[in-house]
Design a protein around this motif. Structure first.
Motif, mmCIF file in Angstrom:
data_model
loop_
_atom_site.group_PDB
_atom_site.id
_atom_site.type_symbol
_atom_site.label_atom_id
_atom_site.label_comp_id
_atom_site.label_asym_id
_atom_site.label_seq_id
_atom_site.Cartn_x
_atom_site.Cartn_y
_atom_site.Cartn_z
ATOM 1 N N LEU A 67 23.288 -36.131 94.083
ATOM 2 C CA LEU A 67 24.343 -35.969 95.089
ATOM 3 C C LEU A 67 25.027 -37.299 95.387
ATOM 4 N N ILE A 68 24.236 -38.364 95.451
ATOM 5 C CA ILE A 68 24.822 -39.687 95.664
ATOM 6 C C ILE A 68 25.759 -40.039 94.517
ATOM 7 N N ASP A 69 25.296 -39.853 93.269
ATOM 8 C CA ASP A 69 26.135 -40.168 92.116
ATOM 9 C C ASP A 69 27.393 -39.301 92.075
ATOM 10 N N LYS A 70 27.242 -38.025 92.443
ATOM 11 C CA LYS A 70 28.398 -37.117 92.423
ATOM 12 C C LYS A 70 29.468 -37.575 93.420
ATOM 13 N N LEU A 121 33.230 -38.972 92.421
ATOM 14 C CA LEU A 121 34.451 -38.368 92.952
ATOM 15 C C LEU A 121 35.316 -39.395 93.658
ATOM 16 N N ARG A 122 34.673 -40.385 94.270
ATOM 17 C CA ARG A 122 35.444 -41.396 95.011
ATOM 18 C C ARG A 122 35.953 -42.520 94.117
ATOM 19 N N GLY A 123 35.144 -42.929 93.117
ATOM 20 C CA GLY A 123 35.544 -44.095 92.338
ATOM 21 C C GLY A 123 35.281 -44.017 90.856
ATOM 22 N N GLY A 124 34.852 -42.862 90.346
ATOM 23 C CA GLY A 124 34.634 -42.699 88.918
ATOM 24 C C GLY A 124 33.371 -43.378 88.422
ATOM 25 N N ALA A 125 33.293 -43.520 87.087
ATOM 26 C CA ALA A 125 32.094 -44.070 86.453
ATOM 27 C C ALA A 125 31.819 -45.504 86.894
ATOM 28 N N GLU A 126 32.878 -46.253 87.187
ATOM 29 C CA GLU A 126 32.690 -47.651 87.557
ATOM 30 C C GLU A 126 31.931 -47.787 88.877
ATOM 31 N N LEU A 127 32.246 -46.955 89.859
ATOM 32 C CA LEU A 127 31.546 -47.024 91.138
ATOM 33 C C LEU A 127 30.093 -46.597 90.979
ATOM 34 N N VAL A 128 29.825 -45.616 90.105
ATOM 35 C CA VAL A 128 28.452 -45.210 89.810
ATOM 36 C C VAL A 128 27.674 -46.388 89.225
ATOM 37 N N THR A 142 31.836 -48.511 79.737
ATOM 38 C CA THR A 142 30.736 -48.147 78.848
ATOM 39 C C THR A 142 29.410 -48.159 79.596
ATOM 40 N N VAL A 143 29.258 -49.123 80.490
ATOM 41 C CA VAL A 143 28.054 -49.135 81.323
ATOM 42 C C VAL A 143 27.945 -47.828 82.110
ATOM 43 N N GLY A 144 29.063 -47.378 82.660
ATOM 44 C CA GLY A 144 29.054 -46.119 83.395
ATOM 45 C C GLY A 144 28.695 -44.941 82.514
ATOM 46 N N ALA A 145 29.151 -44.960 81.254
ATOM 47 C CA ALA A 145 28.818 -43.881 80.323
ATOM 48 C C ALA A 145 27.326 -43.875 80.009
ATOM 49 N N VAL A 146 26.758 -45.061 79.764
ATOM 50 C CA VAL A 146 25.321 -45.164 79.498
ATOM 51 C C VAL A 146 24.524 -44.735 80.733
ATOM 52 N N GLN A 147 24.974 -45.184 81.905
ATOM 53 C CA GLN A 147 24.297 -44.812 83.144
ATOM 54 C C GLN A 147 24.345 -43.293 83.350
ATOM 55 N N ALA A 148 25.459 -42.686 83.000
ATOM 56 C CA ALA A 148 25.572 -41.235 83.133
ATOM 57 C C ALA A 148 24.596 -40.524 82.208
ATOM 58 N N LEU A 149 24.421 -41.050 80.985
ATOM 59 C CA LEU A 149 23.442 -40.467 80.068
ATOM 60 C C LEU A 149 22.028 -40.567 80.645
ATOM 61 N N TRP A 150 21.691 -41.737 81.166
ATOM 62 C CA TRP A 150 20.361 -41.909 81.758
ATOM 63 C C TRP A 150 20.172 -40.971 82.942
ATOM 64 N N ARG A 151 21.174 -40.881 83.798
ATOM 65 C CA ARG A 151 21.056 -40.024 84.974
ATOM 66 C C ARG A 151 20.982 -38.547 84.576
ATOM 67 N N LEU A 161 29.803 -31.147 84.922
ATOM 68 C CA LEU A 161 29.259 -30.634 86.166
ATOM 69 C C LEU A 161 28.761 -31.762 87.063
ATOM 70 N N LEU A 162 28.038 -32.712 86.465
ATOM 71 C CA LEU A 162 27.427 -33.780 87.263
ATOM 72 C C LEU A 162 28.416 -34.885 87.614
ATOM 73 N N TYR A 163 29.427 -35.084 86.774
ATOM 74 C CA TYR A 163 30.376 -36.178 87.002
ATOM 75 C C TYR A 163 31.807 -35.640 87.055
ATOM 76 N N ARG A 164 32.466 -35.583 85.913
ATOM 77 C CA ARG A 164 33.840 -35.071 85.878
ATOM 78 C C ARG A 164 34.182 -34.719 84.440
ATOM 79 N N GLU A 165 35.279 -34.014 84.248
ATOM 80 C CA GLU A 165 35.727 -33.631 82.909
ATOM 81 C C GLU A 165 36.097 -34.876 82.100
ATOM 82 N N GLY A 166 35.872 -34.794 80.772
ATOM 83 C CA GLY A 166 36.308 -35.864 79.883
ATOM 84 C C GLY A 166 35.485 -37.125 79.942
ATOM 85 N N PHE A 167 34.220 -37.023 80.350
ATOM 86 C CA PHE A 167 33.377 -38.216 80.394
ATOM 87 C C PHE A 167 33.173 -38.722 78.964
#
Length: 415
Positions: A33-36, A40-47, A248-257, A319-325
């Motif tokens: 929920l925190i990541d979501k 939504l507020r700042g994209g992969a970079e804020l995550v 790219t860091v955000g993409a890797v972090q999204a995979l881990w999450r 679902l967890l982040y946004r379309e087109g990750f």
């Protein structure tokens, strides 16, 4: 007359797999929920920025929770109820001192200007607050570990849900550009209240812990895991950002999450359900049977879930982040292979914790996340996502092999 330590059958009657799973899912839901909200507020970079800030808090708290905390779960399961409250009190005092010393060292590094280099320049002011949040997070984390050792995962669910609710509410109410300070403030509020309440309660514990059941053997393991793991992850993210980008860091972090919904469930079940059982299994045949049961009930379904996640990866990321990750299935494959090896290594790891083999836990830590970060530093040039995944997989090939060898050696020493 002092009651004896609980047997494996008694632990089994008090603890069930379903409440343990509920505890694990509560933690995952809170983090998701925190990541979501951040996405939504700042994209992969804020995550990615929150992951980097949170790593500082994890360094301070993890020094205790990933050594003394896990050891506390095993020790509580192996002693009579008369001594269990004293173990919590001992863990609180030891953990607050240990993490307090870590806080002091890291604060000096922060004031010297070294630690803020792990963060983007505009987040440098959050270094000291993040370190302080890690220290006040020690007490609630130890209380959860104590509840798990007493085979009370249902009560641990209540604590975990409350622990996530406060920062989530703070994040929901935060104005734009103030998301990360709000999260830290919510964590600090809950942790400070929990610390005061638990320290007050610990004064009533009188009975000394029996010889051989103390928590000091896990101190070195906690230092290794608690400092090296988040530090290695912070260095890894920084290296990826420097050689490629924070996107790219955000993409890797999204995979881990994303895979964490499987790997963290596996780790949580091993900790919440199987660690007390392994600690209560005194005889070698019973211990080996519990290890096989852990592999059958945790690893096998987790591997099937990883395969399904890989097939549905685009839909899950949306679902967890946004379309087109920006992550494809082929890029994710070596990450998921590394996750499979990581879960295998954890079965052996919790066996080592149950046996009190702190030396092996400490040594093995160098061969997991620190090895992954070292590989990223040593590999030349801008790294594609698949190459980062291969480094992840290789690190856990080595780690799983070491933990298997160390557990066999530990069991041979007890024979």
């Amino acid at each position: 007359m002092t009651m004896p330590a609980p047997t494996l059958d008694e632990i089994g009657r008090r603890s069930r797999l379903l409440p343990a799973l509920g505890f694990v899912l509560t933690g995952l839901a809170g983090r998701a929920l925190i990541d979501k909200l951040l996405a939504l507020r700042g994209g992969a970079e804020l995550v990615a920025h929150w992951a980097q800030v949170n790593s500082l808090a994890e360094m301070v708290a993890g020094v205790t929770l990933l050594g003394v905390g896990i050891g506390l779960t095993g020790r509580v399961a192996g002693v009579a109820p008369h001594y269990q409250r004293r173990l919590l009190g001992d863990a609180l005092h030891l953990g607050l001192m240990l993490s307090g010393a870590c806080l002091g060292v890291l604060a000096l590094l922060a004031l010297s200007g070294l630690l803020p280099l792990l963060l983007p320049a505009h987040l440098a002011s959050l270094v000291l607050p993040a370190l302080a949040v890690g220290w006040v997070g020690v007490a609630p984390g130890l209380f959860v570990a104590w509840l798990l050792g007493r085979a009370r995962p249902g009560r641990a669910i209540v604590v975990a849900a409350t622990q996530f609710s406060v920062p989530l509410l703070a994040l929901w109410l935060a104005p734009p550009a103030a998301e990360l300070p709000a999260l830290l403030g919510g964590q600090a509020l809950f942790g400070a209240v929990a610390t005061l309440l638990l320290l007050f309660d610990a004064r009533s514990a009188k009975a000394p812990v029996p010889a051989g059941h103390g928590l000091h053997p896990f101190v070195a393991a906690g230092i290794a895991i608690g400092i090296l793991s988040p530090a290695a992850m912070a260095i890894a993210r920084l290296e990826i950002a420097a050689s490629v980008s924070w996107e790219t860091v955000g993409a890797v972090q999204a995979l881990w999450r994303t895979s964490e919904w499987i790997t963290a469930v596996a780790a949580g079940l091993l900790n919440a359900y199987f660690l007390p059982r392994l600690a209560a299994a005194k005889a070698a045949p019973a211990f080996a049977a519990e290890l096989r049961s852990a592999a059958k009930q945790v690893l096998r379904p987790a591997l099937l879930a990883l395969c399904l996640l890989w097939l549905l990866l685009p839909q899950v990321l949306a679902l967890l982040y946004r379309e087109g990750f920006p992550v494809g299935r082929l890029d994710a494959l070596p990450f998921f292979a590394g996750d499979a090896l990581r879960m295998l290594s954890w079965i052996f790891l919790f066996g080592l914790f149950a046996r009190g083999a702190g030396w092996a836990v400490t040594a093995g830590e160098l061969l997991s996340l620190p090895l992954f970060a070292a590989l990223l530093v040593l590999l030349p040039g801008a790294l594609p996502l698949a190459a980062i995944g291969l480094a992840w997989m290789l690190a856990y090939v080595v780690y799983a092999g070491f933990n298997f060898w160390a557990l066999r050696r530990s069991q041979a020493g007890r024979a």
